[in-house]
Design a protein around this motif. Structure first.
Motif, PDB file in Angstrom:
ATOM      1  N   UNK A 197       0.309  -1.230   0.134  1.00 36.79           N
ATOM      2  CA  UNK A 197      -0.392   0.023  -0.039  1.00 36.79           C
ATOM      3  C   UNK A 197       0.376   1.539   0.372  1.00 36.79           C
ATOM      4  N   UNK A 198       1.714   1.199   1.139  1.00 38.39           N
ATOM      5  CA  UNK A 198       2.866   2.399   0.873  1.00 38.39           C
ATOM      6  C   UNK A 198       3.046   2.756  -0.985  1.00 38.39           C
TER       7      UNK A 198
ATOM      8  N   UNK B 195       0.593   4.246  -2.705  1.00 39.69           N
ATOM      9  CA  UNK B 195       0.460   5.418  -2.020  1.00 39.69           C
ATOM     10  C   UNK B 195       2.076   6.749  -2.874  1.00 39.69           C
ATOM     11  N   UNK B 196       3.043   5.970  -3.086  1.00 45.33           N
ATOM     12  CA  UNK B 196       4.620   6.129  -3.291  1.00 45.33           C
ATOM     13  C   UNK B 196       3.880   7.214  -4.759  1.00 45.33           C
TER      14      UNK B 196
ATOM     15  N   UNK C 198       1.211   6.989  -6.695  1.00 45.69           N
ATOM     16  CA  UNK C 198      -0.048   8.049  -6.977  1.00 45.69           C
ATOM     17  C   UNK C 198       0.588   8.945  -6.233  1.00 45.69           C
TER      18      UNK C 198
ATOM     19  N   UNK D   3       1.182  12.519  -9.792  1.00 49.81           N
ATOM     20  CA  UNK D   3       0.458  13.367  -8.561  1.00 49.81           C
ATOM     21  C   UNK D   3       1.696  14.690  -9.382  1.00 49.81           C
ATOM     22  N   UNK D   4       3.069  14.415  -8.551  1.00 48.93           N
ATOM     23  CA  UNK D   4       3.891  14.937  -9.141  1.00 48.93           C
ATOM     24  C   UNK D   4       3.838  16.108  -9.883  1.00 48.93           C
TER      25      UNK D   4
ATOM     26  N   UNK E  24       4.875  19.460 -12.599  1.00 49.92           N
ATOM     27  CA  UNK E  24       5.749  19.648 -13.309  1.00 49.92           C
ATOM     28  C   UNK E  24       5.261  19.569 -14.554  1.00 49.92           C
TER      29      UNK E  24
ATOM     30  N   UNK F 269       4.083  23.458 -14.224  1.00 51.24           N
ATOM     31  CA  UNK F 269       4.795  23.987 -14.228  1.00 51.24           C
ATOM     32  C   UNK F 269       5.129  25.019 -15.718  1.00 51.24           C
TER      33      UNK F 269
ATOM     34  N   UNK G 255      10.584  22.924 -13.449  1.00 49.97           N
ATOM     35  CA  UNK G 255       9.647  21.670 -13.563  1.00 49.97           C
ATOM     36  C   UNK G 255      10.694  20.272 -12.459  1.00 49.97           C
TER      37      UNK G 255
ATOM     38  N   UNK H 231      10.921  21.549  -8.900  1.00 51.59           N
ATOM     39  CA  UNK H 231      10.240  21.403  -8.711  1.00 51.59           C
ATOM     40  C   UNK H 231      10.072  19.663  -7.696  1.00 51.59           C
ATOM     41  N   UNK H 232      10.219  18.597  -8.571  1.00 49.71           N
ATOM     42  CA  UNK H 232       9.576  17.215  -9.158  1.00 49.71           C
ATOM     43  C   UNK H 232      10.393  17.020  -8.013  1.00 49.71           C
TER      44      UNK H 232
ATOM     45  N   UNK I  80       9.553  18.129  -3.790  1.00 43.82           N
ATOM     46  CA  UNK I  80       8.529  17.471  -3.898  1.00 43.82           C
ATOM     47  C   UNK I  80       8.446  15.658  -3.722  1.00 43.82           C
ATOM     48  N   UNK I  81       9.837  15.630  -4.538  1.00 46.41           N
ATOM     49  CA  UNK I  81       9.939  13.682  -3.883  1.00 46.41           C
ATOM     50  C   UNK I  81      10.743  13.932  -2.481  1.00 46.41           C
TER      51      UNK I  81
ATOM     52  N   UNK J   8       8.123  14.275  -0.001  1.00 48.71           N
ATOM     53  CA  UNK J   8       7.213  13.329   0.138  1.00 48.71           C
ATOM     54  C   UNK J   8       8.322  11.882   0.621  1.00 48.71           C
TER      55      UNK J   8
ATOM     56  N   UNK K  97       7.384  10.517   4.275  1.00 51.52           N
ATOM     57  CA  UNK K  97       6.709   8.790   4.204  1.00 51.52           C
ATOM     58  C   UNK K  97       7.552   8.039   5.815  1.00 51.52           C
TER      59      UNK K  97
ATOM     60  N   UNK L 245       5.668   8.837   8.747  1.00 49.13           N
ATOM     61  CA  UNK L 245       4.401   8.383   9.330  1.00 49.13           C
ATOM     62  C   UNK L 245       4.091   7.014   9.814  1.00 49.13           C
TER      63      UNK L 245
ATOM     64  N   UNK M 117      -5.867   1.014   6.555  1.00 50.65           N
ATOM     65  CA  UNK M 117      -6.824   1.104   5.781  1.00 50.65           C
ATOM     66  C   UNK M 117      -6.768   2.441   4.862  1.00 50.65           C
ATOM     67  N   UNK M 118      -7.062   2.077   3.880  1.00 47.86           N
ATOM     68  CA  UNK M 118      -7.028   2.700   2.649  1.00 47.86           C
ATOM     69  C   UNK M 118      -7.815   4.487   2.768  1.00 47.86           C
ATOM     70  N   UNK M 119      -7.355   4.587   3.798  1.00 44.45           N
ATOM     71  CA  UNK M 119      -8.331   5.724   3.614  1.00 44.45           C
ATOM     72  C   UNK M 119      -7.336   6.965   4.114  1.00 44.45           C
ATOM     73  N   UNK M 120      -6.119   6.857   3.858  1.00 40.36           N
ATOM     74  CA  UNK M 120      -5.767   8.363   3.565  1.00 40.36           C
ATOM     75  C   UNK M 120      -5.115   8.003   2.694  1.00 40.36           C
ATOM     76  N   UNK M 121      -5.700   7.765   1.647  1.00 44.22           N
ATOM     77  CA  UNK M 121      -5.277   7.824  -0.467  1.00 44.22           C
ATOM     78  C   UNK M 121      -5.156   9.608  -0.716  1.00 44.22           C
ATOM     79  N   UNK M 122      -3.622  10.000  -0.910  1.00 47.41           N
ATOM     80  CA  UNK M 122      -3.547  11.749  -0.878  1.00 47.41           C
ATOM     81  C   UNK M 122      -4.055  12.162  -1.907  1.00 47.41           C
TER      82      UNK M 122
END
Lengths: 170, 241
Positions: free
Chosen positions: A5-6, A9-10, A12, A16-17, A21, A24, B5, B8-9, B12-13, B16, B20, B23, B28-33
């Motif tokens: 799942x992690x 998530x990464x 996804x 998104x990033x 981009x 931008x 760009x 920024x990538x 962001x990475x 992230x 991670x 956290x 549960x799959x309730x915290x998808x971004x």
């Protein structure tokens, strides 16, 4: 399970990033402003002034011989040009090249129907804020810069065509 | 890809990846971004500290039906149901059209006055020097560019398109340069490049020394054909003040 799942998530988040981009890249400061006028010498010997093409949809494709995707992009633009030239489409390829010899050779190898212009002092590249190649600037019939694209992929030709049709229909 | 760009990538990475491990692993799959950026009007209190849960996404959707009915409610305001829409008469339309035309004319006049004022302010008559280009016939010379130097300083460099050359050959006169010079002696040098007889590359220069006094000074670069020599001729004419 949690590890999978992690990872998902990464993934996804990365998608998104990448999407952000791309947003931008679309943030081009000259969009909506009047295209700066210029006059450049074409490799064929004639001179071209942008302001003389007011009333036509103009595509400026900046290229260099060192750019790997520039050739395929110019070929794709050339296909659109041969389709829409009678509808009022003008295309100019602008060389962003230190070596004029390399630029001439590139223009000779990648034979296209539109004019390839030489920008030896790179003044026009600076005017249009060219920071990476390939780069395409779309100008509408009123001389306003409407869109800009970096990079070129297999899906981009259809996208360019759609945008050109929209501008030509205005 | 643009440098900004890419930067920024990377940022962001790095955020992230840095965030991670800190956290707790989700159970549960309730915290998808994906809904992270969607501003929620009815966000749950837990979303302030933790990443927004999918519960926040339906909340924004839930908010939208509340706003939708307000749009049709405002649309027919001010018009009684069943009343005929007011159609402007032909006289009204004509009057409006005349008013628009009058305004347009005023704007054009104002623009002209502003242009004249700008010229007078930028290039006062006592320091003004203007250089013009003209062409007579031009069958021995295909003009490509003109480079202009005043007192050894380049002041203009103009590339001519085929359309502009056509216009010059039909009798057009181009103002290639307008600027300010102090009174006294000055030198103008013009270089003409293009295609000469037999389609050969051709570059010629012409120069003139002139005295600038009080009042605007006009010079003309003339390109003529010298028929008996089958060569082009470049001449600078001083029109004085």
């Amino acid at each position: 399970m949690g590890r999978v799942y992690e990872c998902r998530r990464r993934l996804v988040a990365l998608v998104l990033l990448v999407a952000s981009a791309a947003a931008v890249a679309a943030d081009y400061p000259l969009i909506g402003s009047s295209a700066p006028d210029f006059a450049l010498r074409a490799f064929t010997g004639y001179n071209v002034r942008l302001s003389e093409h007011r009333g036509e949809v103009v595509v400026l494709a900046f290229w260099s011989s060192a750019c790997s995707t520039c050739g395929s992009e110019l070929a794709a633009i050339n296909r659109s040009y041969s389709t829409y030239r009678t509808a009022g489409l003008a295309v100019f390829g602008i060389s962003v090249e230190d070596s004029r010899r390399h630029a001439r050779e590139f223009a000779r190898v990648h034979r296209v129907g539109f004019q390839m212009l030489d920008d030896p002092a790179e003044e026009v590249s600076r005017l249009f804020d060219v920071d990476s190649l390939p780069m395409v600037v779309l100008i509408d019939r009123n001389g306003t810069i409407r869109d800009m694209h970096h990079d070129f992929g297999s899906q981009d030709e259809a996208r360019y065509r759609a945008e050109l049709r929209r501008l030509l229909d205005e | 890809m643009k440098l900004s760009t890419f930067r920024a990538l990377l940022i962001g990475a790095s955020i992230l990846c840095g965030a991670l491990p800190a956290r707790a692993a989700p159970t549960a799959p309730a915290a998808a971004p994906p809904a992270a950026t969607a501003p929620s009007t009815e966000a749950a209190p837990s979303t302030a500290a933790a990443p927004p849960s999918p519960a926040a996404a339906p909340s924004s959707e839930a908010a939208s039906p509340a706003t939708v009915p307000s749009a049709p409610a405002t649309a027919p305001a001010g018009q009684a149901p069943g009343a005929a829409p007011q159609v402007p008469s032909a006289a009204d339309t004509r009057a409006l059209d005349e008013e628009a035309q009058s305004l347009k004319k005023d704007v054009v006049d104002l623009n002209r006055d502003l242009y004249v004022l700008e010229e007078e302010l930028l290039y006062p008559a006592n320091t003004q020097v203007a250089v013009f280009v003209s062409m007579d016939v031009g069958s021995f010379f295909g003009l490509d560019s003109v480079e202009l130097k005043i007192d050894r300083k380049e002041v203009a460099n103009y590339l001519y398109t085929p359309r502009e050359v056509d216009a010059l050959m039909k009798g057009g006169v181009q103002k290639i340069y307008i600027g300010n010079l102090k009174t006294g002696s000055h030198e103008l040098v013009a270089f003409f490049t293009g295609k000469g007889p037999n389609d050969r590359d051709y570059k010629r220069g012409a120069s003139i020394k002139f005295d600038k006094s009080i009042g605007a000074h006009y010079l003309e670069l003339k390109i003529n054909d010298r028929q008996h020599r089958l060569q082009p001729e470049f001449e600078i004419k001083d029109w004085g003040e």
